[in-house]
Structure formats: structure tokens, C-alpha cells
Design a protein around this motif. Structure first.
Motif, PDB file in Angstrom:
ATOM      1  N   VAL A  90     -24.990 -58.253  32.970  1.00 57.30           N
ATOM      2  CA  VAL A  90     -23.537 -58.320  32.758  1.00 57.30           C
ATOM      3  C   VAL A  90     -23.085 -57.153  31.890  1.00 57.30           C
ATOM      4  O   VAL A  90     -22.120 -56.447  32.215  1.00 57.30           O
ATOM      5  N   VAL A  91     -23.789 -56.931  30.775  1.00 56.59           N
ATOM      6  CA  VAL A  91     -23.397 -55.848  29.872  1.00 56.59           C
ATOM      7  C   VAL A  91     -23.492 -54.505  30.585  1.00 56.59           C
ATOM      8  O   VAL A  91     -22.588 -53.669  30.494  1.00 56.59           O
ATOM      9  N   THR A  93     -23.197 -53.905  33.760  1.00 56.95           N
ATOM     10  CA  THR A  93     -22.108 -53.751  34.712  1.00 56.95           C
ATOM     11  C   THR A  93     -20.818 -53.368  34.002  1.00 56.95           C
ATOM     12  O   THR A  93     -20.084 -52.484  34.451  1.00 56.95           O
ATOM     13  N   LEU A  94     -20.553 -54.033  32.867  1.00 56.76           N
ATOM     14  CA  LEU A  94     -19.333 -53.722  32.111  1.00 56.76           C
ATOM     15  C   LEU A  94     -19.332 -52.270  31.662  1.00 56.76           C
ATOM     16  O   LEU A  94     -18.360 -51.534  31.872  1.00 56.76           O
ATOM     17  N   ILE A  97     -18.682 -50.077  34.621  1.00 59.82           N
ATOM     18  CA  ILE A  97     -17.285 -50.024  35.077  1.00 59.82           C
ATOM     19  C   ILE A  97     -16.459 -49.128  34.158  1.00 59.82           C
ATOM     20  O   ILE A  97     -15.750 -48.228  34.611  1.00 59.82           O
ATOM     21  N   VAL A  98     -16.570 -49.374  32.848  1.00 57.98           N
ATOM     22  CA  VAL A  98     -15.781 -48.596  31.893  1.00 57.98           C
ATOM     23  C   VAL A  98     -16.204 -47.127  31.945  1.00 57.98           C
ATOM     24  O   VAL A  98     -15.367 -46.213  32.024  1.00 57.98           O
ATOM     25  N   TYR A 100     -17.744 -45.482  34.398  1.00 58.74           N
ATOM     26  CA  TYR A 100     -17.398 -44.854  35.678  1.00 58.74           C
ATOM     27  C   TYR A 100     -15.937 -44.420  35.684  1.00 58.74           C
ATOM     28  O   TYR A 100     -15.608 -43.310  36.105  1.00 58.74           O
ATOM     29  N   THR A 101     -15.064 -45.317  35.189  1.00 57.83           N
ATOM     30  CA  THR A 101     -13.632 -45.007  35.180  1.00 57.83           C
ATOM     31  C   THR A 101     -13.348 -43.800  34.302  1.00 57.83           C
ATOM     32  O   THR A 101     -12.664 -42.858  34.720  1.00 57.83           O
ATOM     33  N   GLY A 276      -2.327 -54.467  30.967  1.00 60.21           N
ATOM     34  CA  GLY A 276      -3.134 -54.200  32.147  1.00 60.21           C
ATOM     35  C   GLY A 276      -2.600 -54.863  33.404  1.00 60.21           C
ATOM     36  O   GLY A 276      -3.120 -54.633  34.486  1.00 60.21           O
ATOM     37  N   TYR A 323      -7.634 -41.822  38.411  1.00 61.61           N
ATOM     38  CA  TYR A 323      -8.731 -42.175  37.502  1.00 61.61           C
ATOM     39  C   TYR A 323      -8.361 -41.834  36.074  1.00 61.61           C
ATOM     40  O   TYR A 323      -8.682 -42.573  35.138  1.00 61.61           O
ATOM     41  N   ALA A 326      -6.187 -44.469  34.781  1.00 59.10           N
ATOM     42  CA  ALA A 326      -6.987 -45.667  34.513  1.00 59.10           C
ATOM     43  C   ALA A 326      -7.775 -45.492  33.224  1.00 59.10           C
ATOM     44  O   ALA A 326      -7.897 -46.435  32.420  1.00 59.10           O
ATOM     45  N   LEU A 329      -5.477 -45.944  30.321  1.00 62.63           N
ATOM     46  CA  LEU A 329      -5.204 -47.376  30.184  1.00 62.63           C
ATOM     47  C   LEU A 329      -6.380 -48.091  29.529  1.00 62.63           C
ATOM     48  O   LEU A 329      -6.224 -48.895  28.602  1.00 62.63           O
ATOM     49  N   MET A 330      -7.590 -47.756  30.007  1.00 59.19           N
ATOM     50  CA  MET A 330      -8.807 -48.377  29.488  1.00 59.19           C
ATOM     51  C   MET A 330      -8.968 -48.077  27.993  1.00 59.19           C
ATOM     52  O   MET A 330      -9.291 -48.962  27.198  1.00 59.19           O
ATOM     53  N   VAL A 333      -6.510 -50.090  25.986  1.00 57.32           N
ATOM     54  CA  VAL A 333      -6.932 -51.488  25.887  1.00 57.32           C
ATOM     55  C   VAL A 333      -8.084 -51.623  24.882  1.00 57.32           C
ATOM     56  O   VAL A 333      -8.080 -52.514  24.025  1.00 57.32           O
ATOM     57  N   VAL A 334      -9.061 -50.707  24.966  1.00 58.15           N
ATOM     58  CA  VAL A 334     -10.213 -50.793  24.061  1.00 58.15           C
ATOM     59  C   VAL A 334      -9.758 -50.612  22.611  1.00 58.15           C
ATOM     60  O   VAL A 334     -10.183 -51.355  21.717  1.00 58.15           O
TER      61      VAL A 334
END
Lengths: 350, 338
Positions: A90-91, A93-94, A97-98, A100-101, A276, A323, A326, A329-330, A333-334
Motif C-alpha cells: 500500500v505504501v 503504491t501511494l 502515485i505521488v 509518478y505525478t 481536490g 501533470y 496535478a 495540486l498534490m 494538498v501535502v
């Protein structure tokens, strides 16, 4: 008569032997999976690799451990690595995702004009040194500010109402608020579209978008603030009331200051959620490539919406800008998230 | 038990009387009035949303009647529309998501509550919360541009070896033909389900973690004292104690999965027939139907979309209330006020 020397049993969870077994099975699993992929190859892609590698790893590890342990101990070790593997998956993948973006958007972020221009005159094939997402940043800020101006007072006071009063009416409001958290965000957007835009005649605009965000955020903020206020110890309230304070003074001077950092966290995390949201904005804000400072007049885009639109463009430069949006935005949010956590942590320190 | 039931009827009366005495009138009465009116305002807003949806949906529901639940097509202008296809599509995506998210979330929650300690535990809790705050458009673009090209291989493998399961069947795919096109596997229910799974995993996981960490210390120590291993303790104490929370958290995740819009909209290519083949190109969901059709919809069209939105709302509402009831029951007695 001498007793046999007692050997101290090792009860630690992680022993050197286990770590060796883990490392060995991991290496063996990766190697085996690679062989399967290189020669036998029934399927391909990193996802297949991870799935097959994980299964092989568990099998190999079980075999290794069963060499020097028995029944329950083997199952214990196996469960431990299986659970750890899922958590790491899970970690991973997270982070993927972050990462990669942000990585994909990095090329557009390196141009300063990305933050100082809009896309009004940018052609499809223009290089990244032309055009930016200023209009979306401005739109996001204005829309979230308007939404907060509505939601913040309404949400916090309603949460105080839910915690500080008792009775059938309170219970009813609580139930309805709980129900509204189930409202899908697209339906909130559709409501504003059908009521404000089609019926009242407000144009597709930043204002309409902020109303849609408000409808969506209100129950979230109320719920979060309600939870925070409810954990304020009852003994504090009672002490204040016993000293003769009115319930207004108790709330203002005891309950709210005690819950201050928790409330701030709730609001910040709710804001991150609202920032978001794409679907209500998609329906209500319209679309423009121009910088629109007035949120009441004409279309105004926000960061998630501009991301959504640019990503679907067939031109590579536009996709890279998507991208970039995004990634911005990411990052926002962080940052909000970290602030929220830090504010929340001071409460625990006291 | 009997003592508390005997005391209860009289206790509130006494408290009520004392509060009357303490009330100086002015400030407190205004305070209460303000609180109540704010509660009423919030209630009014929510009632307006609900009633507006219901009233506007009424037009379409009257036109379509009972066929609304059984029609697959979506042609509101020809008065031929229904939610059969999109509702089943929504449920299928949510089920794929849940079946992937539950093992991940359980593993994550167990690791955080039972295995991790210190800074690692705090970091993981923060990361899970952050995962819930990642915007859905980010999940969507990751799903379309990164996941989709890589997952096609897995879909192909599943279709080749699992085609005897009706759900995994793919029309137009011949396992014997190595050159058969990959495009039949793109934009499918399965891919949308994977992305939604990642979005609901943190929600399920944080609820599970909460109930796992509430498992009573006495029973935990007891299990260890009887010689149990850590997994033995988890299996006999933590999991049975947390069962209600696990079910409730899963249902809450299901509700969220059904309401998800943008990520699904970006991934699937919409079809308006019931598509039970989850690996095959073409899927549908109510929320992406709304995002797709709102712009060109006329009076009946908007009303029909409202009806679809209302259907979705009612379903998620039922799921959420079920979930919160199960969670609340599983926690009863676990907390006491200091």
C-alpha cells in the motif's frame, strides 16, 4: 546434584535468523519470478511481477522457516511477513502515485511562466516556456476561500450545537448530517447545476463551483468537528458549570479552546478534501483558458479541473502541463496535510 | 443494569431544574437560540438538496415509471431510459474495488496496530490519512496513463486462464492467437475497480485500525500468557473483537466506492448495456453517466439524471447507515467518559 544451566529464551519478535530467512526468500523469489518472466512468461508487466513475486516469497519463506520451527510458529512468522508485505505494498503504491505525478509534471514546473501565465494565447503545440496555470491557481484559491467562508462558521457552530445541546431536534439534525455525508460529490454538483444555474440563472462560474464545494464539504466539516468536540472531557465542562459559568461561557472559554487544535486539523483536512474535488466543479464552473479574477462572472477553472482537461488532450505538451497542474495540486494538498498534522500534534504535546 | 434504569427517569429532571436556576437569562438564551438556528439552517440546506433532487427527479420517474429500474438504455429524449445498466456497472466496479481493498486495508490496519511501533507507526498513520486526501483526479490520471498499460497483461492472463468463470470472460479475445488486440482489455470495470480500490483502502484501513487498537488488553495478555504466538493472539482476540468494525468499515468503503466519479470517468469507456465481463472494454457507473450527459441534457434529460443521482444517493445512504449502525454496535461499551 546440579541443575542444568538455564538458557534464557529469546522472546524478541525480530531475530537475526528470521531476517536472514526473509532476505534469502526475497532474493530467491525475485530470482525465480525473473526466470518465469524471462523464459516461461505467461504474462508480463510490473503488476504481474509483484503479484507472482509476493506469492513465491511467501511460499519460500514458509519453507525456510519450517526447517527449524514447528506448526504455530511457522504460521506466526508467515502471517507477520504477509501482513508486512501488504502494508508495504500500500505504501509503495501511494509513493508511486505521488512520485509518478510529480515526476511527470516536473518538466513544466521548471518553467517559471507556468505559475505566472494563463493558457489564453497558448497554442496546442507551443513549447512549455509559453503558458501556465495561473488562472487555475487563482480559481482554486477564490473558490475554496468562498466555500470556506460559507462552511466554516456554519459547520463549526452546527458542530457546537450537536455537542452542547440534547434533545430530539439535535438527534434529528445529527442523523441528517450523517446522511448527507453519503451524498456523492457529483450529485452535489448536479444539484447546484440544476438549481443555481438552470433555475435561478447564475452563469457557470467560480461562485457556482464554490457553492457545490460547500454543499459537499459542509457535512464533512460538521462530522469532523463534532468528533473533535465530543472528545473534550466531560469533567472540564462540569467543572466550569459547577463554578457557576453559563453554558455560553463554558463553550467559549473551556470547550472551544480545548478543542482548538483539533478543530483546526478538522478544517484543514476538510479543505484538502474540498481542494481536490473535481466532479462538482466539472459540472458547475464551466471551462476557460483565461485568467478570470471575478468568480461571479463567467467560467473559472480550478486546479483539478484544468488537470482533468489537459490530461485528455492529444498533444504531449498539454498533457505535460496537466501533470504539472496535478503536481501543484498534490503539493498543495501535502503541505496542507502536514500543517494539519503539525497543528494536531501540539494538542498531544500538552 | 436495573439500578441504572431506575435512576434514569428522575436524573434529567433534576439536572433540568438546576440548569434553569443557573440561567441568568440573557446571554445563555441568545447562545442557545443561535445554536439552534444554525442547526436549523444546516438542516434547511440539506433538506433543500434532498427535496430538490426528489422533486426534479419526479418528472422523469413519472415518465419512466417502473421501467426506470429495468431499462438499460439512456435516451431521455425518446423517453427510453433507466438505471439497470449503470446501477449494475456501479455495483460491479465497487465490488471489484472492495474485494481488492479489503485484504490491503486489513493488512495495513493489522500492521499499524499490531506490528509497527514508534516513528514507523506514526508515519504509517499519517501516510494512510494522506492517501485518503489525494485528489481523485490524481488517482485517475495515474490509472489511465500508468496503471492501464501495465495491467493489460494481468487482464490477459486472467482472461486466458479464468475464462471458465463467467465474470472473467472476454468477448472477442482468442487466447490461442498471440496477435489478438490488447485494446479489448482497456477501459474496463477491472481497471476502474483497481483504482477505486486504492482510493477506498485508506478509509477502510483507518476504521479497522481504530477497532483493532480497541481490542481489550486483558484478553491480549491472556492469549500471550497461554503461550499463544502473536498471530494466534490476533486471530483469537483482535480479529473477533474487531469483526463489527471490519464489516462496518468495508461497507463505508463500499459507499465511497459507489459515489466515486472522476477517476472512473477518466478510465472507462461508457456503455449502456449490462456488461458483466469485468475484464472487457466498456463499463458504466451512475456518477460517470451524470458527468458525461449533464451538458447536453434537456429538461427531461436533467430530470432523468436527477433520478439517477437520487438512486445512487439512496443506495449509498442505505449502505452508509448500515455501516455506521454496525460500527456503533461494535464499539458499545468500549468507551467510557473520563
Amino acid at each position: 546434584m546440579s541443575l542444568p544451566a538455564e538458557v534464557r529464551r529469546d522472546t524478541r519478535a525480530g531475530r537475526a535468523r528470521d531476517r536472514i530467512a526473509e532476505t534469502a526468500s526475497l532474493a530467491a523469489a525475485v530470482g525465480l519470478t525473473w526466470i518465469v518472466f524471462a523464459w516461461i512468461a505467461p504474462f508480463d508487466g510490473p503488476i504481474g511481477f509483484v503479484v507472482l513475486g509476493y506469492v513465491l516469497f511467501l511460499a519460500l519463506y514458509a519453507t525456510l522457516v519450517s526447517l527449524d520451527e514447528r506448526g504455530p510458529a511457522v504460521r506466526d512468522r508467515l502471517a507477520a511477513v504477509a501482513i508486512r508485505g501488504l502494508a508495504y505494498l500500500v505504501v509503495g503504491t501511494l509513493v508511486g502515485i505521488v512520485g509518478y505525478t510529480i515526476w511527470s509534471g516536473l518538466r513544466s514546473l521548471l518553467h517559471l511562466n507556468f505559475f505566472t501565465q494563463d493558457l489564453a494565447v497558448t497554442q496546442q503545440l507551443d513549447p512549455l516556456s509559453v503558458g501556465g496555470i495561473l488562472h487555475a491557481v487563482v480559481g482554486t484559491l477564490e473558490q475554496i476561500a468562498m466555500a470556506l467562508a460559507v462552511v466554516l462558521p456554519l459547520g463549526v457552530v452546527c458542530a457546537v450545537f450537536l455537542t452542547e445541546t440534547r434533545g430530539a431536534f439535535t438527534r434529528f439534525v445529527r442523523t441528517v448530517v450523517e446522511a448527507m455525508t453519503a451524498l456523492p460529490s457529483i450529485v452535489a454538483g448536479l444539484f447546484v447545476y440544476a438549481s443555481l444555474i438552470l433555475t435561478v440563472g447564475v452563469p457557470s462560474s467560480g461562485f457556482a463551483a464554490s457553492m457545490a464545494i460547500s454543499v459537499m464539504m459542509l457535512p464533512i466539516i460538521i462530522r469532523a468537528a463534532d468528533v473533535v468536540l465530543r472528545v473534550v472531557p466531560g469533567s472540564l465542562r462540569e467543572a466550569s458549570l459547577a463554578l457557576g459559568a453559563s453554558s455560553w461561557r463554558t463553550t467559549w472559554h473551556v470547550v472551544l479552546p480545548t478543542a482548538r487544535s483539533g478543530l483546526a486539523t478538522a478544517v484543514i483536512l476538510g479543505t484538502a478534501r474540498g481542494l481536490g474535488e473535481t466532479s462538482p466543479v466539472l459540472i458547475t464552473a464551466g471551462f476557460t483558458t483565461n485568467l478570470a479574477l471575478n468568480p461571479f462572472d463567467g467560467p473559472q477553472v480550478s486546479l483539478p479541473l484544468v488537470t482533468f482537461n489537459l490530461i485528455r488532450s492529444p498533444y504531449e505538451g498539454m498533457v505535460t502541463r496537466g501533470y504539472g497542474a496535478a503536481a501543484v495540486l498534490m503539493v498543495v494538498v501535502v503541505v496542507l496535510f502536514v500543517i494539519g498534522r503539525l497543528v494536531g500534534r501540539t494538542r498531544k504535546g500538552k | 443494569m436495573t439500578a441504572s434504569t431506575q435512576v434514569r427517569p428522575t436524573a434529567p429532571d433534576v439536572a433540568e431544574q438546576r440548569r434553569e436556576l443557573a440561567l441568568p437569562g440573557g446571554a445563555d438564551r441568545v447562545f442557545r437560540l443561535v445554536l439552534r438556528s444554525m442547526g436549523a439552517v444546516v438542516l434547511a440546506i440539506m433538506a433543500v438538496v434532498g427535496l430538490f433532487l426528489a422533486v426534479r427527479a419526479g418528472l422523469a420517474l413519472r415518465k419512466a415509471g417502473g421501467d426506470f429500474l429495468t431499462t438499460e438504455a439512456w435516451e431521455p429524449d425518446d423517453e427510453n431510459f433507466g438505471v439497470a445498466a449503470v446501477l449494475i456497472g456501479t455495483v460491479l466496479i465497487a465490488l471489484v474495488a472492495i474485494s481488492l481493498a479489503v485484504p490491503l486495508a486489513t493488512g495495513m490496519a493489522l500492521y499499524i496496530s499490531e506490528y509497527a511501533t514508534g516513528w514507523r507507526k506514526r508515519l504509517l498513520v499519517t501516510l494512510v490519512d494522506l492517501m485518503a486526501a489525494v485528489p481523485s483526479v490524481v488517482y485517475g490520471l495515474w490509472g489511465v496513463n500508468f496503471l492501464q498499460p501495465h495491467v493489460v497483461g494481468l487482464s490477459r492472463w486472467l482472461a486466458t486462464y479464468g475464462s471458465w468463470i463467467p465474470l472473467l470472460e472476454v468477448d472477442g479475445y482468442d487466447p490461442g492467437d498471440p496477435l489478438s488486440p490488447q485494446t479489448v482489455f482497456t477501459s474496463s470495470t477491472f481497471i476502474a475497480g483497481i483504482v477505486v480500490a486504492l482510493m477506498v483502502t485508506p478509509i477502510i484501513s483507518s476504521i479497522m485500525r481504530e477497532v483493532f487498537s480497541q481490542a481489550p488488553v486483558g484478553e491480549r495478555e491472556g492469549a500471550y500468557a497461554l503461550g499463544g504466538t502473536r498471530w494466534g493472539m490476533i486471530r483469537t482476540v483482535v480479529l473477533p473483537f474487531g469483526r463489527g468494525g471490519m464489516i462496518g468499515g468495508t461497507m463505508l468503503g463500499l459507499g465511497r466506492a459507489m459515489g466515486e466519479t472522476i477517476a472512473i470517468y477518466m478510465i472507462i469507456s461508457p456503455v449502456f448495456v449490462i456488461q458483466p465481463h469485468i475484464l472487457e472494454n466498456g463499463a458504466s457507473s451512475i456518477s460517470s453517466l451524470i458527468a458525461l450527459k449533464y451538458g447536453a441534457a434537456g429538461k427531461v434529460g436533467i430530470s432523468a439524471l436527477m433520478a439517477a443521482g437520487l438512486t445512487l444517493f439512496v443506495v449509498t445512504l442505505a449502505v452508509n447507515f448500515g455501516a455506521s449502525m454496525i460500527i456503533a454496535r461494535s464499539r458499545s461499551g468500549a468507551q467510557s467518559e473520563v
